[in-house]
Motif scaffolding. Structure first.
Motif, mmCIF file in Angstrom:
data_model
loop_
_atom_site.group_PDB
_atom_site.id
_atom_site.type_symbol
_atom_site.label_atom_id
_atom_site.label_comp_id
_atom_site.label_asym_id
_atom_site.label_seq_id
_atom_site.Cartn_x
_atom_site.Cartn_y
_atom_site.Cartn_z
ATOM 1 N N CYS A 9 5.037 1.704 -12.230
ATOM 2 C CA CYS A 9 3.821 2.756 -12.045
ATOM 3 C C CYS A 9 4.635 4.260 -11.372
ATOM 4 N N GLY A 10 5.871 3.799 -10.547
ATOM 5 C CA GLY A 10 6.546 4.765 -9.950
ATOM 6 C C GLY A 10 6.519 4.486 -8.584
ATOM 7 N N MET A 11 5.795 3.653 -8.069
ATOM 8 C CA MET A 11 5.658 3.249 -6.533
ATOM 9 C C MET A 11 7.065 2.819 -6.184
ATOM 10 N N ASN A 12 7.502 3.366 -5.043
ATOM 11 C CA ASN A 12 8.671 3.000 -4.387
ATOM 12 C C ASN A 12 8.317 1.859 -3.258
ATOM 13 N N CYS A 13 8.515 0.606 -3.977
ATOM 14 C CA CYS A 13 8.247 -0.581 -2.836
ATOM 15 C C CYS A 13 9.272 -0.579 -1.910
ATOM 16 N N GLY A 14 10.338 0.153 -1.728
ATOM 17 C CA GLY A 14 10.951 0.165 -0.585
ATOM 18 C C GLY A 14 10.197 1.020 0.576
ATOM 19 N N VAL A 15 9.458 1.615 0.439
ATOM 20 C CA VAL A 15 8.613 2.524 1.399
ATOM 21 C C VAL A 15 7.265 1.796 1.684
ATOM 22 N N CYS A 16 6.968 0.671 1.139
ATOM 23 C CA CYS A 16 5.658 -0.067 1.252
ATOM 24 C C CYS A 16 5.788 -0.642 2.774
ATOM 25 N N VAL A 17 4.621 -0.812 3.393
ATOM 26 C CA VAL A 17 4.498 -1.363 4.590
ATOM 27 C C VAL A 17 4.793 -2.772 4.490
ATOM 28 N N ASN A 18 4.334 -3.282 3.603
ATOM 29 C CA ASN A 18 4.550 -4.917 3.425
ATOM 30 C C ASN A 18 5.731 -5.188 3.066
ATOM 31 N N HIS A 19 6.685 -4.495 2.333
ATOM 32 C CA HIS A 19 7.935 -4.688 2.382
ATOM 33 C C HIS A 19 8.829 -4.445 3.407
ATOM 34 N N LEU A 20 8.499 -3.299 4.181
ATOM 35 C CA LEU A 20 9.354 -2.984 5.401
ATOM 36 C C LEU A 20 8.966 -4.039 6.495
#
Length: 147
Positions: A9-20
């Motif tokens: 969808c284009g979400m950069n999971c690398g900047v998601c709070v749960n990933h970080l």
């Protein structure tokens, strides 16, 4: 930034709070946060869109731009929410990937979300670096941009 962290969808999971939160392992510092390795690494083609799109749900396309219905109503709504609340646009991300390629997109994202204090990554969900800004998060667990 890693290509495998860019969801269809284009979400950069690398900047998601749960990933970080996972990358910085903030549970060790007393936080109760959900951890997430990203949509693709955990076998979810796209957390946001998979239930409403057979192509994504079955992993038949890498990005929504490959779909004949792009951009669909659901992706437009998701993009509007993220532009309004989280300072990012899925549609802009997808267009950047399509026009300039993944490598250029990842370089742009690296620069856009780089913490000026430590060089780490700022979360799109709250504008915080989970390395430098944990005190802000500790004071207000539901911190959002400019709270």
């Amino acid at each position: 930034m890693e290509e495998k962290l860019i969801a269809p969808c284009g979400m950069n999971c690398g900047v998601c709070v749960n990933h970080l939160a996972m990358v910085n392992d903030i549970r060790k510092q007393g936080f109760r946060r959900k951890y997430c390795p990203g949509c693709l690494p955990r076998g979810e083609n796209c957390t946001f869109m998979k239930d409403s799109c057979d192509l994504l749900g079955k992993g038949l396309v890498r990005f929504c731009t490959e779909c004949p219905d792009y951009p669909c109503r659901r992706l437009k709504a998701l993009d509007k929410r993220y532009r309004t609340k989280y300072h990012m646009s899925m549609l802009e991300n997808l267009e950047c990937i399509r026009e300039h390629g993944m490598e250029a997109f990842l370089e742009k994202e690296e620069e856009k979300w780089r913490c000026p204090g430590c060089g780490g990554t700022i979360s799109c969900h709250n504008g915080l670096c989970l390395h430098c800004d944990l005190d802000k998060l500790r004071r207000k667990q539901t911190y959002r941009w400019d709270d």
